[in-house]
Write an enzyme that holds these catalytic residues in place. Structure first.
Site, PDB file in Angstrom:
ATOM      1  N   ASP A 147      42.201  48.932  36.366  1.00 55.62           N
ATOM      2  CA  ASP A 147      43.444  48.161  36.464  1.00 55.62           C
ATOM      3  C   ASP A 147      44.690  49.039  36.565  1.00 55.62           C
ATOM      4  O   ASP A 147      45.771  48.557  36.901  1.00 55.62           O
ATOM      5  CB  ASP A 147      43.589  47.226  35.260  1.00 55.62           C
ATOM      6  CG  ASP A 147      42.558  46.117  35.265  1.00 55.62           C
ATOM      7  OD1 ASP A 147      42.220  45.637  36.364  1.00 55.62           O
ATOM      8  OD2 ASP A 147      42.082  45.726  34.188  1.00 55.62           O
ATOM      9  N   TYR A 300      32.040  43.454  41.071  1.00 59.26           N
ATOM     10  CA  TYR A 300      31.471  44.718  40.602  1.00 59.26           C
ATOM     11  C   TYR A 300      31.397  45.774  41.704  1.00 59.26           C
ATOM     12  O   TYR A 300      31.373  46.982  41.422  1.00 59.26           O
ATOM     13  CB  TYR A 300      30.058  44.493  40.049  1.00 59.26           C
ATOM     14  CG  TYR A 300      30.006  43.959  38.633  1.00 59.26           C
ATOM     15  CD1 TYR A 300      31.144  43.453  38.007  1.00 59.26           C
ATOM     16  CD2 TYR A 300      28.812  43.962  37.919  1.00 59.26           C
ATOM     17  CE1 TYR A 300      31.083  42.962  36.715  1.00 59.26           C
ATOM     18  CE2 TYR A 300      28.748  43.472  36.621  1.00 59.26           C
ATOM     19  CZ  TYR A 300      29.878  42.971  36.028  1.00 59.26           C
ATOM     20  OH  TYR A 300      29.823  42.488  34.747  1.00 59.26           O
ATOM     21  N   ARG A 303      34.185  48.460  41.624  1.00 56.07           N
ATOM     22  CA  ARG A 303      34.228  49.441  40.536  1.00 56.07           C
ATOM     23  C   ARG A 303      32.935  50.253  40.411  1.00 56.07           C
ATOM     24  O   ARG A 303      32.849  51.166  39.581  1.00 56.07           O
ATOM     25  CB  ARG A 303      34.556  48.755  39.218  1.00 56.07           C
ATOM     26  CG  ARG A 303      33.449  47.927  38.613  1.00 56.07           C
ATOM     27  CD  ARG A 303      33.948  47.186  37.398  1.00 56.07           C
ATOM     28  NE  ARG A 303      32.850  46.739  36.544  1.00 56.07           N
ATOM     29  CZ  ARG A 303      32.968  45.846  35.581  1.00 56.07           C
ATOM     30  NH1 ARG A 303      34.138  45.279  35.356  1.00 56.07           N
ATOM     31  NH2 ARG A 303      31.935  45.514  34.834  1.00 56.07           N
TER      32      ARG A 303
END
Length: 422
Positions: A147, A300, A303
């Site tokens: 983030d 997902y 990341r």
């Protein structure tokens, strides 16, 4: 730390994993092995802080030099992660007493916690055990979060690789929709992570450059969603270019402050469980403009994409792990190593340090001057900030066309205490 037999260390991974969190683990473990007079064994918590509370410790000394080295190019969390936030000492002294009990039993004097904002808070609380409960422990936070919302540090390890993945995916998907726009799809919507801060969404803007212009509309959490203005912008792009790409952050809010994707569920930290904003935006486009669309959710994939990790990100992730150990052996406590940008062109950075009480529970949002006046794009200043973070490739080794990632043995240390229920 007192002289005599070196104290052991505890390392754990927390929160959502990244493509490079294991590079930080590699930095911690390889560096710790260089200080045998200062640090004994490094125990890793199986599934984060839960591993400490349940005395489920992994003896990393059982792993070979080659296996530890391979962590640098392996995605996800090698020791398992968790979303578990310690309450205050007043609210749950039982957990802190248990931590001390486990630390004493395994002669642990160093605590390295690799995570984001909530993890920084946990690390800060552990660092205070010396004062509040009289147990000597040095707690160092190792920054990590896709983030990119930790304060003080210029950027967060994990973000650069996600940004690279989103920028590349946005460009590639845009080429696809452009080729189909004449008779088929007019709009592609890509949903990305980002609860309150739009850093990942901003990375989608990097897909469009002067030599490769792409009509991209970005929906940031920092900008209240204006339906009419949004539809007008998408419509104008389609009429001008024949198609439009929308990059939407999961944390986009309507004017009443509610998440567009709020399912009414909560995660382990008590945050709203988000996901599913792409189909919401797609339905708005269909109802408002009648255009054919496709949507995708990076989820997902963004990341975990170690195959396209940013070299800058890998180098910084390793450096943060290395620096955490070096700070610990120098006697530091309740701090976090940081990335300090020296210059953007050429890109240069160095390792800094920040006090944990200035990091914990503070979110770094996108600056207003990083977002264009219409609220749908990134400014030149934002591009200057982002571009260095996605620079360079650091491919993992491949075999038969597939990346070769390591799976550690994760041998459990012998338990010395009774069971503990969370």
């Amino acid at each position: 730390m007192a002289k005599g037999k070196p104290k052991n260390a505890f390392y754990a991974q927390s929160g959502g994993v990244t493509a490079v969190i294991n590079a930080s683990a590699c930095g911690v473990l390889e560096t710790a092995r260089k200080y045998p007079k200062k640090i004994g064994k490094v125990y890793a918590g199986r599934n984060g802080i839960i591993g400490a509370l349940t005395e489920d410790l992994i003896d990393t000394s059982k792993e070979s030099v080659a296996a530890i080295k391979a962590l640098r190019h392996t995605p996800s969390g090698a020791f398992g992660s968790c979303r578990y936030k310690l309450k205050s000492l007043e609210q749950n002294k039982r957990e802190y007493d248990r931590l001390i009990e486990v630390f004493k039993a395994h002669d642990i004097g160093y605590f390295f916690y690799n995570g984001g904002g909530d993890s920084a808070d946990t690390c800060l609380k552990v660092s205070q055990l010396s004062e509040t409960l009289g147990y000597p422990i040095q707690a160092i936070h190792v920054p990590k979060t896709v983030d990119n919302d930790l304060p003080i540090t210029d950027n967060c390890p994990g973000f650069g690789s996600v940004a690279k993945y989103i920028a590349v995916s946005t460009r590639e998907a845009s080429f696809d929709v452009a080729s189909m726009a004449k008779t088929s799809t007019k709009v592609f919507i890509l949903e990305v992570m980002g609860r309150h801060a739009g850093w990942i969404a901003a990375a989608g803007g990097l897909a469009s450059t002067q030599d490769t212009e792409i009509p991209i509309v970005i929906l940031f959490p920092e900008v209240s969603f204006d339906k009419a203005k949004f539809l007008a912008t998408v419509d104008a792009n389609v009429k001008k270019y024949g198609y439009c790409t929308v990059v939407v952050s999961e944390g986009v809010k309507s004017p009443d402050g509610k998440f567009l994707a709020d399912q009414g569920l909560k995660d382990a930290f008590g945050h709203a469980q988000l996901g599913g904003v792409a189909p919401v935006v797609a339905s708005i486009i269909k109802e408002g403009l009648g255009l054919k669309y496709h949507w995708g959710v990076a989820d997902y994939l963004q990341r975990a994409a170690r195959h396209i990790a940013s070299k800058s990100d890998v180098d910084q992730a390793y450096a943060m792990g290395k620096a955490a150990v070096e700070l610990a052996v120098k006697g530091k406590n309740s701090v976090m190593p940081t990335v300090e940008r020296v210059s953007s062109k050429p890109y240069k950075w160095k390792v800094g340090v920040a006090p944990l009480n200035k990091v914990a529970n503070v979110e770094k949002m996108m600056p207003k001057d990083f977002i264009t006046d219409d609220g749908f794009g990134i400014t030149a200043k934002c591009r200057t900030y982002l571009e260095p973070l996605i620079q360079g490739e650091d491919y993992p080794p491949y075999k038969n066309g597939m990346p070769q990632y390591v799976r550690l043995k994760n041998v459990a240390a012998k338990k010395k205490l009774g069971e503990f229920k969370l």
